[in-house]
Motif scaffolding. Structure first.
Motif, PDB file in Angstrom:
ATOM      1  N   ARG A   1     111.911  36.275  -0.748  1.00  0.00           N
ATOM      2  CA  ARG A   1     112.826  35.154  -0.948  1.00  0.00           C
ATOM      3  C   ARG A   1     112.777  34.758  -2.417  1.00  0.00           C
ATOM      4  NH1 ARG A   1     110.916  30.889   2.496  1.00  0.00           N
ATOM      5  NH2 ARG A   1     111.615  32.195   4.178  1.00  0.00           N
ATOM      6  N   THR A   2     113.908  34.787  -3.096  1.00  0.00           N
ATOM      7  CA  THR A   2     113.927  34.466  -4.513  1.00  0.00           C
ATOM      8  C   THR A   2     114.633  33.153  -4.795  1.00  0.00           C
ATOM      9  OG1 THR A   2     115.936  35.788  -4.790  1.00  0.00           O
ATOM     10  CG2 THR A   2     113.833  36.874  -5.238  1.00  0.00           C
ATOM     11  N   ARG A   3     115.424  32.670  -3.879  1.00  0.00           N
ATOM     12  CA  ARG A   3     116.123  31.411  -4.097  1.00  0.00           C
ATOM     13  C   ARG A   3     115.273  30.250  -3.642  1.00  0.00           C
ATOM     14  NH1 ARG A   3     120.712  34.234  -1.679  1.00  0.00           N
ATOM     15  NH2 ARG A   3     119.876  33.325   0.197  1.00  0.00           N
ATOM     16  N   ALA A   4     115.378  29.164  -4.390  1.00  0.00           N
ATOM     17  CA  ALA A   4     114.679  27.939  -4.001  1.00  0.00           C
ATOM     18  C   ALA A   4     115.579  27.140  -3.074  1.00  0.00           C
ATOM     19  CB  ALA A   4     114.342  27.124  -5.241  1.00  0.00           C
ATOM     20  N   PRO A   5     114.984  26.419  -2.148  1.00  0.00           N
ATOM     21  CA  PRO A   5     115.805  25.573  -1.283  1.00  0.00           C
ATOM     22  C   PRO A   5     116.563  24.526  -2.106  1.00  0.00           C
ATOM     23  CG  PRO A   5     113.610  25.818  -0.371  1.00  0.00           C
ATOM     24  CD  PRO A   5     113.579  26.390  -1.763  1.00  0.00           C
ATOM     25  N   LEU A   6     117.757  24.216  -1.672  1.00  0.00           N
ATOM     26  CA  LEU A   6     118.580  23.183  -2.275  1.00  0.00           C
ATOM     27  C   LEU A   6     118.149  21.839  -1.704  1.00  0.00           C
ATOM     28  CD1 LEU A   6     121.220  22.177  -3.773  1.00  0.00           C
ATOM     29  CD2 LEU A   6     122.353  22.528  -1.566  1.00  0.00           C
ATOM     30  N   LEU A   7     117.831  20.876  -2.564  1.00  0.00           N
ATOM     31  CA  LEU A   7     117.480  19.535  -2.125  1.00  0.00           C
ATOM     32  C   LEU A   7     118.683  18.634  -2.326  1.00  0.00           C
ATOM     33  CD1 LEU A   7     113.911  19.074  -3.662  1.00  0.00           C
ATOM     34  CD2 LEU A   7     114.566  20.080  -1.476  1.00  0.00           C
ATOM     35  N   ARG A   8     118.989  17.836  -1.298  1.00  0.00           N
ATOM     36  CA  ARG A   8     120.142  16.942  -1.396  1.00  0.00           C
ATOM     37  C   ARG A   8     119.978  15.754  -0.472  1.00  0.00           C
ATOM     38  NH1 ARG A   8     123.453  17.367   3.065  1.00  0.00           N
ATOM     39  NH2 ARG A   8     123.388  19.298   4.265  1.00  0.00           N
ATOM     40  N   LYS A   9     120.837  14.754  -0.682  1.00  0.00           N
ATOM     41  CA  LYS A   9     120.894  13.624   0.234  1.00  0.00           C
ATOM     42  C   LYS A   9     121.567  14.106   1.511  1.00  0.00           C
ATOM     43  CE  LYS A   9     121.181  10.074  -3.314  1.00  0.00           C
ATOM     44  NZ  LYS A   9     122.002   8.973  -3.878  1.00  0.00           N
ATOM     45  N   PRO A  10     121.109  13.629   2.654  1.00  0.00           N
ATOM     46  CA  PRO A  10     121.721  14.051   3.914  1.00  0.00           C
ATOM     47  C   PRO A  10     123.071  13.370   4.135  1.00  0.00           C
ATOM     48  CG  PRO A  10     120.054  12.403   4.338  1.00  0.00           C
ATOM     49  CD  PRO A  10     119.987  12.707   2.865  1.00  0.00           C
ATOM     50  N   GLU A  11     123.834  13.953   5.033  1.00  0.00           N
ATOM     51  CA  GLU A  11     125.102  13.385   5.501  1.00  0.00           C
ATOM     52  C   GLU A  11     124.948  13.119   7.000  1.00  0.00           C
ATOM     53  OE1 GLU A  11     127.719  12.878   3.535  1.00  0.00           O
ATOM     54  OE2 GLU A  11     126.879  13.869   1.764  1.00  0.00           O
ATOM     55  N   ALA A  12     125.805  12.256   7.529  1.00  0.00           N
ATOM     56  CA  ALA A  12     125.746  11.964   8.967  1.00  0.00           C
ATOM     57  C   ALA A  12     125.898  13.241   9.793  1.00  0.00           C
ATOM     58  CB  ALA A  12     126.827  10.954   9.343  1.00  0.00           C
ATOM     59  N   THR A  13     126.666  14.189   9.306  1.00  0.00           N
ATOM     60  CA  THR A  13     126.880  15.439  10.044  1.00  0.00           C
ATOM     61  C   THR A  13     125.628  16.313  10.102  1.00  0.00           C
ATOM     62  OG1 THR A  13     127.765  16.411   8.018  1.00  0.00           O
ATOM     63  CG2 THR A  13     129.371  15.533   9.613  1.00  0.00           C
ATOM     64  N   ASP A  14     124.581  15.948   9.363  1.00  0.00           N
ATOM     65  CA  ASP A  14     123.316  16.691   9.395  1.00  0.00           C
ATOM     66  C   ASP A  14     122.393  16.219  10.516  1.00  0.00           C
ATOM     67  OD1 ASP A  14     123.784  18.300   7.039  1.00  0.00           O
ATOM     68  OD2 ASP A  14     123.374  16.505   5.831  1.00  0.00           O
ATOM     69  N   GLY A  15     122.754  15.133  11.200  1.00  0.00           N
ATOM     70  CA  GLY A  15     121.875  14.529  12.198  1.00  0.00           C
ATOM     71  C   GLY A  15     121.346  15.501  13.240  1.00  0.00           C
ATOM     72  N   ALA A  16     122.203  16.322  13.803  1.00  0.00           N
ATOM     73  CA  ALA A  16     121.775  17.257  14.854  1.00  0.00           C
ATOM     74  C   ALA A  16     120.823  18.316  14.305  1.00  0.00           C
ATOM     75  CB  ALA A  16     122.987  17.916  15.514  1.00  0.00           C
ATOM     76  N   ALA A  17     121.103  18.825  13.108  1.00  0.00           N
ATOM     77  CA  ALA A  17     120.227  19.843  12.510  1.00  0.00           C
ATOM     78  C   ALA A  17     118.864  19.245  12.160  1.00  0.00           C
ATOM     79  CB  ALA A  17     120.885  20.451  11.275  1.00  0.00           C
ATOM     80  N   ILE A  18     118.862  18.008  11.702  1.00  0.00           N
ATOM     81  CA  ILE A  18     117.596  17.327  11.404  1.00  0.00           C
ATOM     82  C   ILE A  18     116.797  17.165  12.698  1.00  0.00           C
ATOM     83  CG2 ILE A  18     116.579  15.130  10.675  1.00  0.00           C
ATOM     84  CD1 ILE A  18     119.089  14.898   8.767  1.00  0.00           C
ATOM     85  N   TRP A  19     117.460  16.731  13.746  1.00  0.00           N
ATOM     86  CA  TRP A  19     116.808  16.555  15.039  1.00  0.00           C
ATOM     87  C   TRP A  19     116.188  17.870  15.524  1.00  0.00           C
ATOM     88  CZ3 TRP A  19     118.391  17.798  20.282  1.00  0.00           C
ATOM     89  CH2 TRP A  19     117.683  17.096  21.266  1.00  0.00           C
ATOM     90  N   ASP A  20     116.936  18.962  15.400  1.00  0.00           N
ATOM     91  CA  ASP A  20     116.410  20.275  15.796  1.00  0.00           C
ATOM     92  C   ASP A  20     115.177  20.651  14.970  1.00  0.00           C
ATOM     93  OD1 ASP A  20     118.290  20.782  17.802  1.00  0.00           O
ATOM     94  OD2 ASP A  20     119.644  21.886  16.456  1.00  0.00           O
ATOM     95  N   LEU A  21     115.234  20.409  13.662  1.00  0.00           N
ATOM     96  CA  LEU A  21     114.105  20.739  12.796  1.00  0.00           C
ATOM     97  C   LEU A  21     112.864  19.934  13.183  1.00  0.00           C
ATOM     98  CD1 LEU A  21     112.909  22.154  10.257  1.00  0.00           C
ATOM     99  CD2 LEU A  21     113.722  20.161   8.948  1.00  0.00           C
ATOM    100  N   VAL A  22     113.017  18.627  13.355  1.00  0.00           N
ATOM    101  CA  VAL A  22     111.879  17.777  13.718  1.00  0.00           C
ATOM    102  C   VAL A  22     111.279  18.237  15.050  1.00  0.00           C
ATOM    103  CG1 VAL A  22     111.190  15.429  14.389  1.00  0.00           C
ATOM    104  CG2 VAL A  22     112.637  15.784  12.364  1.00  0.00           C
ATOM    105  N   ARG A  23     112.116  18.563  16.016  1.00  0.00           N
ATOM    106  CA  ARG A  23     111.623  19.026  17.317  1.00  0.00           C
ATOM    107  C   ARG A  23     110.822  20.316  17.191  1.00  0.00           C
ATOM    108  NH1 ARG A  23     116.313  20.035  20.749  1.00  0.00           N
ATOM    109  NH2 ARG A  23     114.779  20.509  22.328  1.00  0.00           N
ATOM    110  N   ALA A  24     111.162  21.144  16.206  1.00  0.00           N
ATOM    111  CA  ALA A  24     110.467  22.419  16.013  1.00  0.00           C
ATOM    112  C   ALA A  24     109.168  22.269  15.218  1.00  0.00           C
ATOM    113  CB  ALA A  24     111.392  23.418  15.312  1.00  0.00           C
ATOM    114  N   CYS A  25     108.943  21.103  14.634  1.00  0.00           N
ATOM    115  CA  CYS A  25     107.782  20.881  13.760  1.00  0.00           C
ATOM    116  C   CYS A  25     106.730  20.020  14.449  1.00  0.00           C
ATOM    117  CB  CYS A  25     108.232  20.245  12.444  1.00  0.00           C
ATOM    118  SG  CYS A  25     109.224  21.319  11.405  1.00  0.00           S
ATOM    119  N   LYS A  26     106.065  20.599  15.423  1.00  0.00           N
ATOM    120  CA  LYS A  26     104.989  19.898  16.116  1.00  0.00           C
ATOM    121  C   LYS A  26     103.849  19.677  15.131  1.00  0.00           C
ATOM    122  CE  LYS A  26     107.289  20.258  19.931  1.00  0.00           C
ATOM    123  NZ  LYS A  26     108.232  19.221  20.206  1.00  0.00           N
TER     124      LYS A  26
END
Length: 183
Positions: free
Chosen positions: A14-39
């Motif tokens: 992997r050579t690219r760095a993750p993009l950091l940004r402010k979230p949008e309301a449309t990111d809510g479901a993806a954030i929820w999925d990520l948190v659920r996967a991070c026990k």
């Protein structure tokens, strides 16, 4: 070409760095999925993550890699205090080992919304080694002292249903803006 010499995209470094940004309301479901996967992170409702991404976007950060949400920190300035509170840190398995947690923390405290913060605070259970490691490393990197004490206790606050949360306090350099210039 021999079968064992075929290289796929997932085998490439992997050579690219993750993009950091402010979230949008449309990111809510993806954030929820990520948190659920991070026990062992506590799961909130999808609606809570949507509200964080919408109403608290200035004090939250989202990390994307190849258009996939791989990192998330929710936080806020504590009312009537010069302290930035980190609620949750989530780093997806595919982004671990990149120092992403510290990068997201530094991004947050360098924002204008945190300019008056003299301390960063978070709560961590004693058995969450990953969080302790992240915040100790972050404190070392910024030259801040880290203190902790029991804050929300198992019996008094959680009715015995959750481990005691220790309030971790990290003194920030003279002003959070100092990190903006140093980064």
């Amino acid at each position: 070409m021999p079968k064992d010499m075929i290289t796929t995209e997932k085998d490439l470094p992997r050579t690219r760095a993750p993009l950091l940004r402010k979230p949008e309301a449309t990111d809510g479901a993806a954030i929820w999925d990520l948190v659920r996967a991070c026990k062992p992170l506590d799961e909130n409702s999808m609606y809570a993550n949507l509200i964080q991404a919408d109403h608290f976007r200035d004090t939250c950060v989202l990390a994307e890699l190849d258009d996939e949400v791989v990192g998330w920190i929710s936080g806020h300035m504590i009312p009537q205090q010069d302290a930035f509170f980190v609620w949750q840190v989530a780093v997806g398995e595919q982004a671990r080992g990149l120092g992403l947690g510290k990068k997201m923390l530094k991004e947050l405290i360098s924002r204008d919304v945190a300019r008056d913060a003299c301390e960063l605070k978070t709560t961590i259970t004693k058995d969450n080694d990953a969080s302790w490691g992240l915040f100790r490393s972050f404190a070392r990197d910024i030259g801040g002292d880290l203190d902790d004490e029991p804050h929300f206790t198992r019996d008094e606050h959680f009715d015995g249903a959750h481990a005691t949360e220790h309030m971790v306090t990290i003194a920030l350099p003279t002003r959070a803006g100092t990190l903006r210039r140093a980064a």
